[in-house]
Design an enzyme around this catalytic site. Sequence first.
Site, short mmCIF file in Angstrom:
data_model
loop_
_atom_site.label_atom_id
_atom_site.label_comp_id
_atom_site.label_asym_id
_atom_site.label_seq_id
_atom_site.Cartn_x
_atom_site.Cartn_y
_atom_site.Cartn_z
N CYS A 1 0.87 -1.18 0.00
CA CYS A 1 0.00 0.00 0.00
C CYS A 1 0.90 1.22 0.00
O CYS A 1 2.12 1.10 0.17
CB CYS A 1 -0.94 -0.01 1.21
SG CYS A 1 -2.32 1.16 1.04
N CYS B 1 -0.15 4.31 1.72
CA CYS B 1 -0.55 5.33 2.69
C CYS B 1 0.55 5.68 3.68
O CYS B 1 0.63 6.82 4.14
CB CYS B 1 -1.82 4.89 3.42
SG CYS B 1 -1.69 3.31 4.29
N CYS C 1 -4.08 6.26 0.08
CA CYS C 1 -3.56 5.00 -0.44
C CYS C 1 -3.31 5.01 -1.94
O CYS C 1 -3.62 4.03 -2.64
CB CYS C 1 -4.51 3.86 -0.07
SG CYS C 1 -4.81 3.71 1.70
N LYS D 1 -12.01 -4.83 2.80
CA LYS D 1 -11.41 -3.94 3.81
C LYS D 1 -12.36 -2.78 4.02
O LYS D 1 -12.63 -2.00 3.10
CB LYS D 1 -10.04 -3.45 3.35
CG LYS D 1 -9.34 -2.55 4.37
CD LYS D 1 -7.97 -2.13 3.85
CE LYS D 1 -7.24 -1.23 4.84
NZ LYS D 1 -5.92 -0.82 4.33
N ARG E 1 -2.78 3.41 12.86
CA ARG E 1 -2.35 4.63 12.19
C ARG E 1 -1.30 5.37 13.00
O ARG E 1 -0.43 6.03 12.45
CB ARG E 1 -3.56 5.50 11.87
CG ARG E 1 -4.44 4.86 10.80
CD ARG E 1 -5.74 5.59 10.55
NE ARG E 1 -6.49 4.91 9.49
CZ ARG E 1 -7.72 5.24 9.11
NH1 ARG E 1 -8.34 6.25 9.71
NH2 ARG E 1 -8.33 4.57 8.15
N ARG F 1 -11.14 7.80 4.16
CA ARG F 1 -10.94 6.81 3.09
C ARG F 1 -12.26 6.18 2.65
O ARG F 1 -12.27 5.10 2.08
CB ARG F 1 -9.95 5.75 3.57
CG ARG F 1 -8.57 6.33 3.79
CD ARG F 1 -7.60 5.37 4.44
NE ARG F 1 -6.29 6.00 4.55
CZ ARG F 1 -5.35 5.63 5.42
NH1 ARG F 1 -5.57 4.63 6.25
NH2 ARG F 1 -4.19 6.24 5.45
N GLU G 1 -16.57 -7.91 -4.12
CA GLU G 1 -15.14 -7.58 -4.06
C GLU G 1 -14.28 -8.83 -4.08
O GLU G 1 -13.29 -8.92 -4.81
CB GLU G 1 -14.84 -6.77 -2.80
CG GLU G 1 -15.33 -5.33 -2.84
CD GLU G 1 -14.36 -4.42 -3.59
OE1 GLU G 1 -13.41 -4.94 -4.20
OE2 GLU G 1 -14.57 -3.20 -3.55
N LYS H 1 -11.03 -7.48 6.69
CA LYS H 1 -10.45 -6.57 7.69
C LYS H 1 -11.45 -5.47 8.00
O LYS H 1 -11.96 -4.83 7.06
CB LYS H 1 -9.15 -5.97 7.16
CG LYS H 1 -8.46 -5.01 8.14
CD LYS H 1 -7.20 -4.41 7.53
CE LYS H 1 -6.52 -3.47 8.53
NZ LYS H 1 -5.31 -2.83 7.98
N SER I 1 -5.84 -3.42 15.14
CA SER I 1 -5.26 -2.75 16.30
C SER I 1 -6.30 -2.28 17.30
O SER I 1 -6.08 -2.35 18.52
CB SER I 1 -4.43 -1.55 15.83
OG SER I 1 -5.25 -0.63 15.11
N TYR J 1 -2.25 -8.98 16.64
CA TYR J 1 -1.23 -8.46 17.54
C TYR J 1 -1.11 -9.31 18.80
O TYR J 1 -0.19 -9.12 19.59
CB TYR J 1 -1.56 -6.99 17.88
CG TYR J 1 -1.61 -6.14 16.64
CD1 TYR J 1 -0.44 -5.66 16.05
CD2 TYR J 1 -2.83 -5.86 16.02
CE1 TYR J 1 -0.48 -4.92 14.88
CE2 TYR J 1 -2.88 -5.11 14.85
CZ TYR J 1 -1.70 -4.66 14.29
OH TYR J 1 -1.75 -3.93 13.11
#
Length: 326
Positions: free
Chosen positions: A117, A119, A127, A199, A209, A221, A237, A252, A278, A317
């Site tokens: 990506c 971004c 992006c 996404k 971020r 976005r 998609e 996501k 996150s 994570y």
Amino acid sequence: MELTDRPRRLRTDGVRSLVRETSLSAADLIAPVFVDATATERVPIDSMPGHERVPVDEAADRVSEICETGVEAVILFGIPESKDATGSRAYAEDGVTQRAIREITAETDAYVIGDVCLCEYTDHGHCGVLETGAADDPTLTVRNDETLELLARTAVAQAEAGVDMVAPSSMTDGMVAAIREALDGAGFEDVPIMSYAAKYESAFYGPFRDAADGAPAFGDRRHYQMDPANRREALREATLDAEEGADVLMVKPALPYLDVVGDLRREFNRPIAAYNVSGEYAMLHAAAEKGWLDLEAVALESLQSIKRAGADLIITYFAEDVAERL
């Protein structure tokens, strides 16, 4: 009344694990790693307890630490030394992600996935290539077709550095086809693509971020990431990405979109990935710090729910902590 059907018979110790319907192992997990070209030492990420930005020369050590827990795969996110309007450091031969890939593949046996990506590399934080207009106009969006070439260049640059898989995440129409064509044309037919197929423009990305320094400088976005209200659109998609050659399809975020994970599992005969993002990680940590939840228990239960919904692979994570428990 005589009971003939007693489900509790199969909940006793000894048999309970034998009849468990969903299994989770360290091999199902992918650990994110943030590599920072501007850092000279590890920098803790305040909004993501337990995670750090690492300098390039410590990337291999960080991945080795992850692998010691039983996790076998990592996904890399880069923070470059400089940014510009087209994110040129994303596809530079000496870009931060490419340098980290070379270090990690030379010194570890980890399976290395590169996020594709722009971004994190653009000075506007979007992006791709922006439409022409005032630099701070919140209605500006990304020019789709002009962005495809840059994504393809980024994927090839990562493949040349030795990446095992690329993961385009920009939600650019045609990105899988453009990347597949570029990889094949450069002799990387065997490098698979894990597409961020569904996404969403989610409120759960905030800590990421901060970690990747990838927040938009203005606007949002919503013009290229999916509306959180849409479920059927995800199938559209994912179908497009599968037809273009995606080897793995990703959803996501994960927890707010388990219905979508389940939909993709039923519709597609290929691996399904989910990104336990996150914000999902941070909110469980925050509740645990308040003493309201048992962090270890809710982390495991969350990942089991994602697997139960149909995900084969989970980017999380929690990977290291849960892997050690498993």
